[in-house]
Write an enzyme that holds these catalytic residues in place. Structure first.
Site, PDB file in Angstrom:
ATOM      1  N   LYS A  75       0.825  -1.201   0.000  1.00 26.97           N
ATOM      2  CA  LYS A  75       0.000   0.000   0.000  1.00 26.97           C
ATOM      3  C   LYS A  75       0.865   1.261   0.000  1.00 26.97           C
ATOM      4  O   LYS A  75       2.088   1.203  -0.045  1.00 26.97           O
ATOM      5  CB  LYS A  75      -0.951  -0.016   1.194  1.00 26.97           C
ATOM      6  CG  LYS A  75      -1.898  -1.202   1.188  1.00 26.97           C
ATOM      7  CD  LYS A  75      -2.754  -1.289  -0.071  1.00 26.97           C
ATOM      8  CE  LYS A  75      -3.805  -0.216  -0.135  1.00 26.97           C
ATOM      9  NZ  LYS A  75      -4.710  -0.360  -1.305  1.00 26.97           N
ATOM     10  N   HIS A  93      -1.692   3.701  -7.283  1.00 24.52           N
ATOM     11  CA  HIS A  93      -2.949   4.430  -7.462  1.00 24.52           C
ATOM     12  C   HIS A  93      -2.676   5.808  -8.058  1.00 24.52           C
ATOM     13  O   HIS A  93      -3.157   6.824  -7.556  1.00 24.52           O
ATOM     14  CB  HIS A  93      -3.699   4.550  -6.132  1.00 24.52           C
ATOM     15  CG  HIS A  93      -3.952   3.239  -5.459  1.00 24.52           C
ATOM     16  ND1 HIS A  93      -4.763   2.258  -6.001  1.00 24.52           N
ATOM     17  CD2 HIS A  93      -3.478   2.726  -4.297  1.00 24.52           C
ATOM     18  CE1 HIS A  93      -4.796   1.207  -5.197  1.00 24.52           C
ATOM     19  NE2 HIS A  93      -4.011   1.460  -4.168  1.00 24.52           N
TER      20      HIS A  93
END
Length: 349
Positions: A75, A93
């Site tokens: 992450k 992302h």
């Protein structure tokens, strides 16, 4: 050969890891160097990595790792604005118009580093070589059912947490649904990994599932059938050309729909197919109420597989290991394709 540095995850509620001790042993046997940071939260204990023969590093020391080390995490990094000089493997992302993504790419450009985005590690046919999708779908469907159950009792879903196994999750959810009739669910993306996991969880709980995929959505909408189900589980990644499944007007439309599980969870993307909400939810507050009468809740947690950290880590790590074994050649194959994506998206930064 490559030096892979497995960092500790620094995001709350994140216990997963992309490399198991067995994978570490395989990389070392192939001639790679592996360092694994200690972690206060990782679901797989550090002693297994030590036994496999890797070097153990203190927690969160990856910024001081050797310049040639490839930093591997899952992450996001802390959003502190510091330049990033290393090569990083992680979910960035950053390529779909997300505001934080542009800032991340600026950090790489400032530091001279490179992002090998795990979402863009693809084979020659464009298919991802590794994904957490199945367990995201499984956990996302479970949270959506929890949200629905809370509605039936006049409330809104409370916090969710980690389960030791999928069997533990099923037992807990069965208790939550006790005494309630089952809703009907529709899954879009049912033929993919995410949709398969979502449908499997629904089947395990006795929830009737309508399974849609590309054939059923090819006409581009509208999709009134979604509103006829109590639960909608979106398992389609946001990308150019994705149709709108739930327009903003659905909040006020006549509908049976009361829970949207946006398992793909890309609310800040320009291409999001669900237009009734604009931010992710989290473990403490998994449901976002977007309309009161009739009630409509959205659950959109972006690290769902960490609810089942051991099973999801083992599954993902096994899928990814063949690519990690080729880290000595970053110019071709999955790594070369990921680098090309990075170059394209940083060219205008």
């Amino acid at each position: 050969m490559a030096h892979l540095w497995v960092r500790a995850e620094q995001r709350p509620n994140e216990e997963r890891v992309g490399l198991t001790p067995e994978g570490t042993a395989a990389l070392i046997a192939a001639g790679h160097r592996v360092s694994v940071e200690q972690s206060s939260v990782r679901a797989i204990p550090i002693h297994g990595y030590a036994t496999a023969g890797c070097e153990i590093a203190p927690e969160n020391t990856w910024p001081e790792a050797p310049a040639d080390a490839i930093i591997f995490g899952l992450k996001e990094l802390p959003e502190d604005g510091t330049p990033l000089p290393h090569r990083h493997i992680m979910f960035g992302h950053a390529y779909k118009g997300q505001p934080a993504g542009r800032e991340l790419l600026k950090r790489f450009k400032a530091g001279g580093g490179t992002l090998y985005d795990l979402e863009y590690l693809v084979d020659e046919n464009g298919r991802r070589v590794a994904a957490f999708g199945y367990w995201a779908g499984y956990a996302g469907a479970a949270v959506s059912l929890q949200c629905w159950a809370a509605q039936q009792r006049g409330g809104i879903a409370g916090p969710v947490g980690v389960h030791g196994s999928s069997k533990d999750l099923i037992a807990a959810l069965a208790a939550t649904l006790a005494g309630l009739d089952r809703p009907r669910a529709i899954v879009i993306g049912a033929l993919g990994r995410v949709g398969t996991g979502a449908a499997d969880l629904c089947d395990a709980m006795g929830v009737a599932v309508t399974k849609w995929d590309m054939a059923e959505t090819a006409h581009g909408g509208p999709f009134p059938e979604i509103l006829e189900h109590e639960i909608f589980l979106n398992c389609i990644l946001a990308m150019p050309g994705t149709p709108v499944f739930v327009p903003e007007t659905a909040k006020r439309d006549e509908r049976r729909l009361s829970v949207i599980g946006d398992i793909a969870c890309d609310p800040t993307s320009d291409f999001s197919p669900i237009k009734v909400y604009d931010r992710a939810t989290d473990w403490q507050a998994p449901a976002l109420r977007v309309h009161d009468a009739p009630v409509l809740d959205v659950t959109a947690i972006d690290n769902l597989p960490s609810m089942l950290p051991v099973e999801s880590s083992q599954d993902y790590a096994a899928q990814l290991l063949p690519a990690l074994l080729t880290l000595h050649d970053l110019e071709t194959g999955v790594w070369g394709r990921a680098k090309a994506q990075f170059d394209t998206h940083t060219a205008t930064i």
